[in-house]
Design a protein around this motif. Structure first.
Motif, PDB file in Angstrom:
ATOM      1  N   ASP A  63       0.862  -1.188   0.000  1.00 17.44           N
ATOM      2  CA  ASP A  63       0.000   0.000   0.000  1.00 17.44           C
ATOM      3  C   ASP A  63       0.899   1.239   0.000  1.00 17.44           C
ATOM      4  O   ASP A  63       1.422   1.654   1.029  1.00 17.44           O
ATOM      5  CB  ASP A  63      -0.904  -0.034   1.242  1.00 17.44           C
ATOM      6  CG  ASP A  63      -1.853   1.148   1.307  1.00 17.44           C
ATOM      7  OD1 ASP A  63      -1.906   1.939   0.349  1.00 17.44           O
ATOM      8  OD2 ASP A  63      -2.543   1.285   2.348  1.00 17.44           O
ATOM      9  N   ILE A  64       1.082   1.831  -1.187  1.00 22.15           N
ATOM     10  CA  ILE A  64       1.949   3.014  -1.385  1.00 22.15           C
ATOM     11  C   ILE A  64       1.070   4.250  -1.453  1.00 22.15           C
ATOM     12  O   ILE A  64       0.345   4.416  -2.426  1.00 22.15           O
ATOM     13  CB  ILE A  64       2.717   2.919  -2.721  1.00 22.15           C
ATOM     14  CG1 ILE A  64       3.565   1.658  -2.826  1.00 22.15           C
ATOM     15  CG2 ILE A  64       3.506   4.197  -2.982  1.00 22.15           C
ATOM     16  CD1 ILE A  64       4.945   1.769  -2.243  1.00 22.15           C
ATOM     17  N   CYS A  65       1.090   5.142  -0.522  1.00 21.51           N
ATOM     18  CA  CYS A  65       1.714   5.140   0.795  1.00 21.51           C
ATOM     19  C   CYS A  65       0.589   5.141   1.840  1.00 21.51           C
ATOM     20  O   CYS A  65      -0.546   5.416   1.498  1.00 21.51           O
ATOM     21  CB  CYS A  65       2.560   6.378   0.971  1.00 21.51           C
ATOM     22  SG  CYS A  65       3.898   6.520  -0.256  1.00 21.51           S
ATOM     23  N   TYR A  66       0.896   4.932   3.108  1.00 19.26           N
ATOM     24  CA  TYR A  66      -0.158   4.736   4.109  1.00 19.26           C
ATOM     25  C   TYR A  66      -1.037   5.985   4.263  1.00 19.26           C
ATOM     26  O   TYR A  66      -2.257   5.873   4.288  1.00 19.26           O
ATOM     27  CB  TYR A  66       0.441   4.351   5.467  1.00 19.26           C
ATOM     28  CG  TYR A  66      -0.633   3.870   6.411  1.00 19.26           C
ATOM     29  CD1 TYR A  66      -1.149   2.588   6.289  1.00 19.26           C
ATOM     30  CD2 TYR A  66      -1.163   4.699   7.397  1.00 19.26           C
ATOM     31  CE1 TYR A  66      -2.173   2.138   7.126  1.00 19.26           C
ATOM     32  CE2 TYR A  66      -2.180   4.254   8.236  1.00 19.26           C
ATOM     33  CZ  TYR A  66      -2.669   2.972   8.089  1.00 19.26           C
ATOM     34  OH  TYR A  66      -3.688   2.532   8.913  1.00 19.26           O
ATOM     35  N   GLY A  67      -0.454   7.164   4.357  1.00 18.87           N
ATOM     36  CA  GLY A  67      -1.253   8.403   4.480  1.00 18.87           C
ATOM     37  C   GLY A  67      -2.246   8.299   5.619  1.00 18.87           C
ATOM     38  O   GLY A  67      -1.879   8.090   6.778  1.00 18.87           O
ATOM     39  N   ASP A 154       1.006  -9.532  -4.551  1.00 18.74           N
ATOM     40  CA  ASP A 154      -0.071  -9.842  -5.485  1.00 18.74           C
ATOM     41  C   ASP A 154      -0.756  -8.558  -5.946  1.00 18.74           C
ATOM     42  O   ASP A 154      -1.277  -8.495  -7.056  1.00 18.74           O
ATOM     43  CB  ASP A 154      -1.116 -10.730  -4.786  1.00 18.74           C
ATOM     44  CG  ASP A 154      -0.493 -12.004  -4.258  1.00 18.74           C
ATOM     45  OD1 ASP A 154      -0.144 -12.853  -5.076  1.00 18.74           O
ATOM     46  OD2 ASP A 154      -0.323 -12.109  -3.020  1.00 18.74           O
ATOM     47  N   ILE A 155      -0.764  -7.562  -5.043  1.00 16.61           N
ATOM     48  CA  ILE A 155      -1.473  -6.311  -5.302  1.00 16.61           C
ATOM     49  C   ILE A 155      -0.591  -5.141  -4.859  1.00 16.61           C
ATOM     50  O   ILE A 155      -0.010  -5.196  -3.769  1.00 16.61           O
ATOM     51  CB  ILE A 155      -2.795  -6.247  -4.494  1.00 16.61           C
ATOM     52  CG1 ILE A 155      -3.780  -7.308  -4.993  1.00 16.61           C
ATOM     53  CG2 ILE A 155      -3.421  -4.852  -4.562  1.00 16.61           C
ATOM     54  CD1 ILE A 155      -5.015  -7.469  -4.096  1.00 16.61           C
ATOM     55  N   VAL A 156      -0.512  -4.102  -5.688  1.00 20.14           N
ATOM     56  CA  VAL A 156       0.130  -2.847  -5.279  1.00 20.14           C
ATOM     57  C   VAL A 156      -0.894  -1.726  -5.473  1.00 20.14           C
ATOM     58  O   VAL A 156      -1.403  -1.532  -6.580  1.00 20.14           O
ATOM     59  CB  VAL A 156       1.384  -2.539  -6.130  1.00 20.14           C
ATOM     60  CG1 VAL A 156       1.986  -1.183  -5.726  1.00 20.14           C
ATOM     61  CG2 VAL A 156       2.424  -3.644  -5.987  1.00 20.14           C
ATOM     62  N   TYR A 157      -1.215  -1.040  -4.376  1.00 21.73           N
ATOM     63  CA  TYR A 157      -2.030   0.176  -4.486  1.00 21.73           C
ATOM     64  C   TYR A 157      -1.057   1.332  -4.677  1.00 21.73           C
ATOM     65  O   TYR A 157      -0.362   1.721  -3.731  1.00 21.73           O
ATOM     66  CB  TYR A 157      -2.837   0.431  -3.208  1.00 21.73           C
ATOM     67  CG  TYR A 157      -3.800  -0.653  -2.775  1.00 21.73           C
ATOM     68  CD1 TYR A 157      -4.596  -1.347  -3.679  1.00 21.73           C
ATOM     69  CD2 TYR A 157      -3.938  -0.953  -1.418  1.00 21.73           C
ATOM     70  CE1 TYR A 157      -5.497  -2.319  -3.245  1.00 21.73           C
ATOM     71  CE2 TYR A 157      -4.834  -1.912  -0.974  1.00 21.73           C
ATOM     72  CZ  TYR A 157      -5.606  -2.592  -1.886  1.00 21.73           C
ATOM     73  OH  TYR A 157      -6.495  -3.542  -1.451  1.00 21.73           O
ATOM     74  N   GLN A 158      -0.992   1.866  -5.880  1.00 21.35           N
ATOM     75  CA  GLN A 158      -0.072   2.975  -6.172  1.00 21.35           C
ATOM     76  C   GLN A 158      -0.829   4.275  -5.934  1.00 21.35           C
ATOM     77  O   GLN A 158      -1.535   4.768  -6.824  1.00 21.35           O
ATOM     78  CB  GLN A 158       0.441   2.844  -7.625  1.00 21.35           C
ATOM     79  CG  GLN A 158       1.229   4.031  -8.148  1.00 21.35           C
ATOM     80  CD  GLN A 158       2.503   4.307  -7.358  1.00 21.35           C
ATOM     81  OE1 GLN A 158       3.057   3.431  -6.701  1.00 21.35           O
ATOM     82  NE2 GLN A 158       2.969   5.524  -7.405  1.00 21.35           N
TER      83      GLN A 158
END
Ligand SMILES: C[S@@+](CC[C@H](N)C(=O)[O-])C[C@H]1O[C@@H](n2cnc3c(N)ncnc32)[C@H](O)[C@@H]1O
Length: 250
Positions: A63-67, A154-158
């Motif tokens: 998870d890029i980035c947490y914020g 498996d997953i990247v949240y950009q």
């Protein structure tokens, strides 16, 4: 009452009734105030990615980035709402330690009401785990963090701030490091539909797909493997129509 406002952030109500933050440092909102923080997180990231991956026994998410943590918390929400059985491990870098520490006072949407203990643990300790979830927040630079993983995700949240505001998290070299950290059949979700972003992904061998959902703006989903149910973007055609377009570089 939202106690979250500090020198660097201002709290803003977004269209779907959820609160997001405006960063004075980057002069940018954390979410699209028009699409809404919760809607954006669920529709552009979580639902799109989990539709593809939710049947796996174990799912590793970057998870890029947490914020404010919307993408992580919306993942928990989606998992519980759909009674998923998968074990989900979420790894999320965030530079701003004082932001993370202040999140225990943030006013989240009611959809996250069940996660108050998790929000508190993440805000205070930066780590949470139970039978279904492992979540860790890395307080530091995402570029350093992603280099510590190989073929994991498996997953990247950009979901970094925009390419204008935070270019180092959108370059061709950055996406090469992301690719190394991902499994070959992993997917990347991002709100960005900019040609420069898509080129940075495409030059690393990703197929680019249009991600469309009702009531919010289009976004992008990318994968090295072919995806069904998404419309492939014809990148060669886009390149031929925009011969001066370039990906960002380090
Ligand atoms: C748009 S916000 C993330 C939104 C988040 N997904 C959410 O749901 O709230 C971008 C965040 O990236 C952080 N950031 C900026 N540069 C970074 C870096 N190099 N490494 C890690 N975090 C970074 C900022 O502090 C900010 O909190």
């Amino acid at each position: 009452m939202n106690h979250f406002n500090d020198e660097l952030h201002e709290i803003v109500l977004s269209q779907d009734g959820s609160y997001t933050a405006y960063s004075r440092e980057y002069d940018e909102h954390y979410h699209s105030t028009k699409d809404g923080a919760l809607k954006e997180s669920l529709l552009k990231h979580v639902i799109s990615a989990f539709k593809i991956k939710q049947y796996q026994d174990e799912i590793n998410v970057l998870d890029i980035c947490y914020g404010l943590g919307f993408n992580t918390l919306a993942t928990l929400y989606y998992h519980r709402k759909n009674s998923l059985k998968s074990k989900v491990n979420i790894y999320s870098p965030e530079l701003d330690a004082s932001l993370v520490a202040s999140l225990k006072s943030f006013t989240y949407p009611k959809e996250f009401d069940n996660f108050k203990n998790i929000i508190l643990e993440l805000s205070e300790k930066g780590v949470y785990s139970d039978d279904n979830f492992y979540i860790e927040i890395f307080l530091g630079d995402a570029r350093e963090y992603i280099k510590t993983f190989k073929a994991k995700f498996d997953i990247v949240y950009q979901d970094a701030l925009s390419p204008n505001a935070n270019p180092t998290l959108w370059t061709q070299e950055y996406f090469s490091e992301i690719k190394d950290a991902m499994k070959i059949d992993g997917v990347i979700t991002t709100y960005s539909t900019a040609l420069a972003t898509r080129l940075a992904l495409y030059k690393n061998g990703f197929n680019i797909y249009l991600n469309v959902a009702d009531e919010i703006r289009n976004s992008t989903i990318a994968s090295q493997k072919k995806l069904n149910n998404f419309v492939l973007v014809d990148m060669e055609h886009k390149i031929s129509c925009n011969i001066d377009a370039k990906p960002l570089r380090d």
